[in-house]
Design a protein around this motif. Sequence first.
Motif, mmCIF file in Angstrom:
data_model
loop_
_atom_site.group_PDB
_atom_site.id
_atom_site.type_symbol
_atom_site.label_atom_id
_atom_site.label_comp_id
_atom_site.label_asym_id
_atom_site.label_seq_id
_atom_site.Cartn_x
_atom_site.Cartn_y
_atom_site.Cartn_z
ATOM 1 N N MET A 186 14.047 47.809 34.526
ATOM 2 C CA MET A 186 13.616 48.801 32.463
ATOM 3 C C MET A 186 15.185 49.701 32.306
ATOM 4 N N ALA A 187 16.680 48.750 32.980
ATOM 5 C CA ALA A 187 18.231 49.021 32.312
ATOM 6 C C ALA A 187 17.894 48.523 31.185
ATOM 7 N N GLY A 188 18.813 49.621 30.538
ATOM 8 C CA GLY A 188 18.720 49.153 29.175
ATOM 9 C C GLY A 188 18.155 49.132 28.041
ATOM 10 N N VAL A 189 17.232 50.229 28.503
ATOM 11 C CA VAL A 189 15.883 50.085 27.770
ATOM 12 C C VAL A 189 16.375 51.312 27.083
#
Lengths: 286, 748, 159
Positions: free
Chosen positions: A1-4
């Motif tokens: 969920m990096a960058g969400v």
Amino acid sequence: MAGVEWVAPSTEDEALRYFSSDPPSAVVPIAGGTDLLLDLEAGRVGPRRLVSLSRLPWRELEWAPNALRIGSTRPLADIQADPRVRQAVPGLIEAILAVGGPALRHRATLGGNLARAAPASDVIPLLLAVGASVELVGADGHRTVPVDQFVRASRETALRPGELIRRIVLPVPRPSAYRWHRVRPVNDISHVAVGGSFDPGTSEWTVAIGGVPPRPQVERDRTLGARPSDAAIETFARAVAERVPLRGDLRASEGYRRRVVAILVARTIRAVAMADQIGSDRGSAA
Amino acid sequence: MSYSVRPDALEKLTGQVLYGVDVERPGMWWGALVPSPAAAGRLVAIDASAVADEEAVVVTAADLPRLLPNGSGDPERPIFPSTAVRYRGEPVAAVAAPTLERARAAAARVRVRLDAEAPVEDLDRLFPDWPSPETMRDHPLVNGHVLARFGPVDRAFRTADELFQETYRTSGVHQVPLEPHACVADATGSVWHVTTSTQTPFGCREDTASLLGIPESSLVVEGSWVGGAFGSKGSALLEPYALVLSRASGRPVRLALSYAEEFQLGRTTLPSVLRLETALRNGRVVGRRARLLLDTGASLPGGDFTLGYAAGFLLGPYGAPALEIEGYAIRTHKPPFGPHRAPFIPQVAFAIESHLTHLAAHLGEDPIRLRRATVWTEGQTTTLGQRVGPFGLDRCLERAAEVVRAWRVDLPAGHGVGTGAGFWSTGAGAGGEARVVLTPTAVEVEQSEREIGSGSVLRGVAAVVERVLGLPPSHVVVRYQDTASGPFDSGVFGSRTVAALGQAAEKASRRLLTVLQERAGLRSTPRLAVADGRIVLEAPGTSAPVETLFTDSERRAGRLVVDGRHYGRAEGGIDPSRAVVGEFHPFTDFTAAAHVAEVEVDRELGAVRVVRYHAIHDVGTLIDRRTATAQVEGGVAMGLGEALTEEMLWRDDGRLENPGLLDYRLMTITDVPPIEVEFVEGFRGAGPFGAKGLGEIPIVPVPATIAAAIHDALGRPLFELPMTPERIARALAERTVDRPPVGRGAPA
Amino acid sequence: MTSGARVSLVVNGRRREVADVPFGERLLDTLRWRLSLKGTKEGCRAGNCGACTVLVDGRPMLSCLLLTHEANGASVTTIEGVEALSVGRAVVRAFEAEGGLQCGYCTPGFVMALVGHLASPGADRSPAAVRAALEGNLCRCTGYASIVRAAQRAAKEVA
């Protein structure tokens, strides 16, 4: 969920705009998040943007003459603590108490339960049994859909792109009960669960069996009546158990599940038929 | 009621203590392990070319010669496989990066190419029928064989007029310390350092150094606070990986397991099949046999300890005219078997105790009376011919019978009452040392064990010192030191802390009194006391501040230091004439317990509610009632999980189906009933003041006790752990009570 | 598109501005690794053990299942701040007196769950309700016996 990305609109219009401008899989609403975050961390869901519903004024608990309207983001703990709900729809309290632990219920919501349509949801069978409906809001306005049509399958609902669950509407009063079976009474997944209710107006019994593919199965009966005999209850319960589609998995075999369905359907109907149906009886071992 | 408050209570209640998972170092990087994607197969290549993170460091077997000063480490026990993988999730590479997210992302991009093979996971599939000696003799998966015999076994079984034979099955269970394994390693200097959540700092140092092929003197292990261990945090697990990652990255590296990894890597109790046979003649027991197939996972050749230890427990603490035990350790593609609070003995006790419960029902006898007729007492010999020391199980069973009688009065319908018993050997391990430091205002105990939760270090060892010296808890402080500065000790395991480390502290305390006695010229042994906040020496006619007896150098240092050491011994060896095949391990001290449970069983669903529980324990001498009571309460609750809900489920491909707390079900506050704890004293153990260890025995009788109570409620035997509602419902659905000679005890 | 932003929290009575918190970050990680409040424990990270329980605007919540940004503007109480609350002091005293802990890893979660329950308006302090308030918290050491004793004692003391 990096960058969400995450946004928290404070009005309905603003919230809906986020969904109209992006492709459906890229924007995911988050209410309590207690189920969604597990999927996000595991990478099963990968949206570009989370739209938080927590700032929206969608937390009402309103009483109409024959209906209880619950805002979709109202935490389960609040509903559980309301003595009027306990009086009007006792089964809903029993179902909510089966969800996670107390801290989780301070976060989890009815709307989230419905939108995520988890196969093991404890509240969906009860909402089906009492004949609840959901009010949806989208770019094209509001529409109301019975839960029976809303929950289509495991993780599949009738929500159209850009639509959100605004509130849940329950007919009241509704004699009802929820019975489940698990290995461990609390903090566990219900292997089989039965929500049941009796509609005094139509003299109809409705039971919804959870833990069944592809979604909880609804069964109705108008022959049992308000004071069904034990024999009639057993006959109905066995017939239901014979026809529900069941599958075995790591939690329970198919054969055992079928046996449990019959037992729980009978117990649920007896609990509803009893006048003082809400007491210390919290589970299957009672 | 007076309370002896735990010295660590307030710190823990306000979130001040640092566990292994909490430790940080400046400039620290984060580690992640790359798991084998298959349970069995030949390793073809480990390809890190897809790792996009340029800073990330990837270490595999090929990098070890470059990173380690003396080659690749222990060739017998490589930390990374270079040819074949042994179980699913086995670390085949490790990654370090500046953040956890980046380390995990990089680890996920390491491609592991394998020629996968079909793994062996299930004992029943491997041996659909009970294997013959011929089958086992050259079987490639047999990794250990024990056989012991006493008396005319063959004749007893040949001439028996009835054979009472049962087959039991037990499941894999996990320790589940709530704090997962975690450490921070620094191998950037000449002396390597690791701070880790361990129950054996010296054992961890020895094991880590051996795995990496470095001298122990160039490694310092510092124990953090430990968030539960239960056997899982002995020896080395993450430390070697963290050290090589630190070496490779030139930074301190933190490595911690997720819960899923904790389950998948767990060295723990694995499944077993147990067959028990009692030969009867005219309704009397003339012989008994136990057969065991124990899944020992990916244990290394000859690397299994459990079989030779468990063997001595297979027939319980009961004699018979003729006895035989035989066991096989079977290699499978699961993580290796590992220590877990009385490893595998609750499962063994479940089988033998249930066998006796069923036998009593079969013979129409009272189950407790049947046990008491042949239970060991002091001076008798064990199955393996070892002399039994002071042993209070008969007394515990006598008390259990009284509890059962009381509970049977007005027992509601649907309820059952049952008894189970068990024994354990305490005080294992090489030994330990402690220093007692006398200052003008307090006594400090310097030692090398971190408190793992039981209170055995901070309360148990302290209570021994308090009792010898005559001081109140407020003036005895236990201090922890790392392996560079602390005295040696084997570790907090094997129920040995009070019994063995306590003896080292006891000896040091007694020597301190002797030193003070000599210096003060006293005829009798003095005691210490507190007066106006100072420690004073008290003897008839004397009361003097202790510093008046200090030498000049002690006065300058402000302390008088005395050492104590204790190295344990087995209590009489195993009789070699009984030990026919294999290596057995003698017991060191005999502790025992009898438990009673009342259950309510839902006859339709098979669900069990434990209504109340009573545990009676032979502790030798009670050192600290509150700590001892807490140990029993905790052990019983853990045992209830093994009895009713806990089970690791492996699929045929070696995948663990339930690596988390949703489907690996620990007891909750709702499941655990009120537990009454009772101690039987007077059967003195080898520990301080006659104390016996209490860390593990509380879990031993629990599954057997619950099984007996369910049996009482339903009249049906159960042959498999855990006793889930479905298994109970299945037993209820059977028309007849079936005891097949081979195969499933409870046929589907 | 930005992947993080500032979060403003009142943690244990003190305003904390935390810069560049990724939107996907959980409150548990912010507390432990950005604010160095290590007393809140990471357990299963899936909502099954309760070790990470903190109070958010007075309600017990699982910090492992709460995005930090969702708590923006909220008042967060962790175990480090428990003694600033009168109910918190009573709970800590009761656990200390009854020895309601062993390894201590689950302890912060139990304490916060109980404080959250007992401090809520009109809290049911009956033994059954107090026990039910702790249903979501797992302990592996104590068998819950000493925790139940401590919780009942705390419930009496705050009454």
